[in-house]
Write a protein that holds these residues in place. Structure first.
Motif, mmCIF file in Angstrom:
data_model
loop_
_atom_site.group_PDB
_atom_site.id
_atom_site.type_symbol
_atom_site.label_atom_id
_atom_site.label_comp_id
_atom_site.label_asym_id
_atom_site.label_seq_id
_atom_site.Cartn_x
_atom_site.Cartn_y
_atom_site.Cartn_z
ATOM 1 N N LEU A 231 2.510 7.955 -12.770
ATOM 2 C CA LEU A 231 2.867 7.574 -14.134
ATOM 3 C C LEU A 231 3.214 6.086 -14.141
ATOM 4 C CD1 LEU A 231 3.707 8.063 -17.098
ATOM 5 C CD2 LEU A 231 5.968 8.747 -16.240
ATOM 6 N N LEU A 232 2.450 5.309 -14.904
ATOM 7 C CA LEU A 232 2.686 3.865 -14.963
ATOM 8 C C LEU A 232 3.773 3.538 -15.981
ATOM 9 C CD1 LEU A 232 1.725 1.094 -13.908
ATOM 10 C CD2 LEU A 232 0.184 0.996 -15.885
ATOM 11 N N ILE A 233 4.753 2.762 -15.539
ATOM 12 C CA ILE A 233 5.816 2.301 -16.431
ATOM 13 C C ILE A 233 5.561 0.862 -16.854
ATOM 14 C CG2 ILE A 233 8.309 1.970 -16.663
ATOM 15 C CD1 ILE A 233 7.466 4.893 -16.310
ATOM 16 N N GLU A 234 5.091 0.045 -15.918
ATOM 17 C CA GLU A 234 4.859 -1.375 -16.201
ATOM 18 C C GLU A 234 3.873 -1.931 -15.183
ATOM 19 O OE1 GLU A 234 7.551 -5.425 -15.981
ATOM 20 O OE2 GLU A 234 8.480 -3.615 -16.789
ATOM 21 N N GLY A 235 3.019 -2.868 -15.604
ATOM 22 C CA GLY A 235 2.097 -3.513 -14.678
ATOM 23 C C GLY A 235 0.787 -2.775 -14.560
ATOM 24 N N ALA A 236 0.289 -2.629 -13.331
ATOM 25 C CA ALA A 236 -0.992 -1.959 -13.101
ATOM 26 C C ALA A 236 -1.050 -1.462 -11.667
ATOM 27 C CB ALA A 236 -2.163 -2.911 -13.376
ATOM 28 N N ILE A 237 -1.769 -0.355 -11.470
ATOM 29 C CA ILE A 237 -1.992 0.179 -10.135
ATOM 30 C C ILE A 237 -3.441 0.635 -10.026
ATOM 31 C CG2 ILE A 237 0.385 0.927 -9.724
ATOM 32 C CD1 ILE A 237 -0.386 3.722 -10.557
ATOM 33 N N GLN A 238 -3.899 0.739 -8.786
ATOM 34 C CA GLN A 238 -5.224 1.296 -8.522
ATOM 35 C C GLN A 238 -5.090 2.358 -7.446
ATOM 36 O OE1 GLN A 238 -8.443 -0.920 -6.398
ATOM 37 N NE2 GLN A 238 -9.617 -0.607 -8.279
ATOM 38 N N ALA A 239 -5.653 3.527 -7.705
ATOM 39 C CA ALA A 239 -5.605 4.642 -6.756
ATOM 40 C C ALA A 239 -7.008 4.891 -6.224
ATOM 41 C CB ALA A 239 -5.061 5.899 -7.423
ATOM 42 N N CYS A 240 -7.141 4.960 -4.897
ATOM 43 C CA CYS A 240 -8.444 5.174 -4.250
ATOM 44 C C CYS A 240 -8.310 6.272 -3.201
ATOM 45 C CB CYS A 240 -8.940 3.903 -3.569
ATOM 46 S SG CYS A 240 -9.230 2.521 -4.690
ATOM 47 N N ASN A 241 -9.341 7.133 -3.128
ATOM 48 C CA ASN A 241 -9.340 8.159 -2.091
ATOM 49 C C ASN A 241 -10.147 7.697 -0.885
ATOM 50 O OD1 ASN A 241 -12.049 8.470 -2.789
ATOM 51 N ND2 ASN A 241 -11.683 10.315 -4.016
ATOM 52 N N VAL B 40 0.866 -1.171 0.000
ATOM 53 C CA VAL B 40 0.000 0.000 0.000
ATOM 54 C C VAL B 40 0.909 1.230 0.000
ATOM 55 C CG1 VAL B 40 -1.748 1.343 1.195
ATOM 56 C CG2 VAL B 40 -1.882 -1.146 1.212
ATOM 57 N N ILE B 41 0.774 2.053 -1.025
ATOM 58 C CA ILE B 41 1.569 3.273 -1.141
ATOM 59 C C ILE B 41 0.634 4.444 -0.884
ATOM 60 C CG2 ILE B 41 3.215 4.539 -2.553
ATOM 61 C CD1 ILE B 41 3.942 1.590 -2.022
ATOM 62 N N LYS B 42 0.919 5.227 0.128
ATOM 63 C CA LYS B 42 0.048 6.342 0.486
ATOM 64 C C LYS B 42 0.615 7.659 -0.034
ATOM 65 C CE LYS B 42 -0.044 5.620 4.974
ATOM 66 N NZ LYS B 42 -0.428 5.744 6.397
ATOM 67 N N THR B 43 -0.292 8.490 -0.578
ATOM 68 C CA THR B 43 0.032 9.868 -0.911
ATOM 69 C C THR B 43 -0.841 10.748 -0.010
ATOM 70 O OG1 THR B 43 -1.665 10.042 -2.633
ATOM 71 C CG2 THR B 43 0.485 9.171 -3.302
ATOM 72 N N PRO B 44 -0.668 12.056 -0.015
ATOM 73 C CA PRO B 44 -1.450 12.892 0.905
ATOM 74 C C PRO B 44 -2.956 12.727 0.797
ATOM 75 C CG PRO B 44 0.380 14.162 0.046
ATOM 76 C CD PRO B 44 0.387 12.853 -0.689
ATOM 77 N N ALA B 45 -3.483 12.386 -0.387
ATOM 78 C CA ALA B 45 -4.941 12.356 -0.554
ATOM 79 C C ALA B 45 -5.486 11.033 -1.068
ATOM 80 C CB ALA B 45 -5.380 13.474 -1.498
ATOM 81 N N ALA B 46 -4.641 10.015 -1.248
ATOM 82 C CA ALA B 46 -5.121 8.736 -1.774
ATOM 83 C C ALA B 46 -4.133 7.635 -1.433
ATOM 84 C CB ALA B 46 -5.334 8.812 -3.282
ATOM 85 N N SER B 47 -4.588 6.388 -1.645
ATOM 86 C CA SER B 47 -3.726 5.225 -1.444
ATOM 87 C C SER B 47 -3.641 4.442 -2.747
ATOM 88 C CB SER B 47 -4.280 4.327 -0.333
ATOM 89 O OG SER B 47 -4.252 4.991 0.913
ATOM 90 N N ILE B 48 -2.498 3.818 -2.961
ATOM 91 C CA ILE B 48 -2.232 3.095 -4.195
ATOM 92 C C ILE B 48 -1.966 1.636 -3.866
ATOM 93 C CG2 ILE B 48 -0.786 2.978 -6.256
ATOM 94 C CD1 ILE B 48 0.111 5.900 -5.467
#
Length: 326
Positions: free
Chosen positions: A159-169, A131-139
């Motif tokens: 910015l996606l380089i490879e694979g997939a991510i999901q960002a949720c607030n 889980v990668i957290k930013t100030p307003a969302a989690s990845i």
């Protein structure tokens, strides 16, 4: 731990400094080590509970420590599950949680990216672990390499380089990003934008691409040969493909309307036997051939565009297409 004995000749300020350094070292030893610094350029610090130490290459980093990079510095870190991080100038992150069992390849790895520029490469832990957290969302991630830019106002760019991510607030609003080369922007209020290309991104303001994503411009040692280049991400290469996809039905319409009805085609064939119509028929034949040539050219382009769009895997959007002639 007993405090070290001090020579009587040392002054009080010097004695205090030694005691503070000893206490800081002891506290660092008591924290749970979770990885090590691979690269340290200029001043990079690790801070815990107001105790700060300067990092050197091969130093261990610990859970709950905040890593801060100087304005003219950079660093690269490898966690014990083989996760790799690159931190750009002025960046700051906290190693919130690291629970990893190499025998089970699971656990919980939480990183808090507070500001700056980062490249993240997943390790061998099970992907839901991250889980990668930013100030307003989690990845959350799935076998991923991606870059993050966190502005001082809390706005973040992924910015996606490879694979997939999901960002949720915090409100449960989510976006999945599974096309390498595209971005998601998360506002300071937590609004999660749709995946777009850099060239199509609205309201970029005065943010230069090279400042937001320095690891695309200059690859870090943890990812020395990236698949995507700067030219592919910000150039017209992908935009042309998208325009072709949007116009894919237009050539069909023109081709359909250009076809004469069956009866008219038969009449035209019959008229070809009349000598008086020879010159005019030659022009008509030439126009038909020319028209077919245009349709075939466009159709061929469409076929190639569609084929690459639906090739298996996220990276098929780029890997199978030639950059020559663009």
């Amino acid at each position: 731990m007993n405090a070290p004995s001090l020579p009587a000749s040392l002054s009080l300020p010097a004695s205090l400094c030694i005691l503070m350094l000893a206490a800081s070292g002891a506290r660092a030893q008591s924290l749970e080590p979770v990885g090590e610094a691979l690269v340290v350029v200029n001043l990079v610090t690790a801070e815990y509970n107001r105790d700060t130490r300067s990092l050197q290459a091969s130093d261990r980093v610990h859970q709950d420590e905040t890593i801060e990079v100087g304005l003219d510095a950079s660093s690269e870190i490898k966690l014990d599950d083989d996760t790799k991080l690159a931190l750009g100038a002025g960046s700051r992150l906290t190693l919130d949680k690291f629970v990893y069992d190499p025998k089970k390849s699971n656990g919980s790895i939480v990183l808090d990216l507070m500001k700056g520029t980062f490249r993240f490469m997943t390790g061998v832990a099970a992907k839901p672990t991250y889980v990668i957290k930013t100030p307003a969302a989690s990845i959350t991630v799935r076998g991923t390499i991606f870059d993050v830019y966190v502005e001082d106002n809390g706005q973040s760019w992924l910015l996606l380089i490879e694979g997939a991510i999901q960002a949720c607030n915090a409100r449960g609003q989510c976006q999945t990003l599974d096309e390498p080369g595209k971005l998601i922007r998360i506002t300071g209020d937590g609004d999660v934008g749709k995946p777009v290309k850099w060239a199509s991104l609205q309201d970029k303001g005065d943010t230069p691409f090279d400042n937001a994503f320095p690891f695309v411009v200059k690859a870090p040692s943890i990812d020395p040969t990236p698949i995507l280049t700067r030219d592919v991400i910000i150039g017209t290469y992908s935009d042309d493909k998208d325009k072709g996809d949007q116009d894919v039905e237009k050539p069909k319409g023109k081709r359909d309307t250009a076809k004469p009805p069956k009866k008219k085609r038969e009449q035209s064939t019959q008229k070809k036997t009349k000598k008086k119509r020879t010159a005019k028929n030659t022009d008509d034949d030439s126009n038909i051939v020319s028209g077919m040539d245009i349709v075939i050219g466009i159709g061929g382009g469409i076929g190639r565009g569609r084929g690459h769009k639906h090739d298996g895997g996220g990276m098929g959007n780029y890997g199978g297409r030639s950059m020559k002639g663009r």
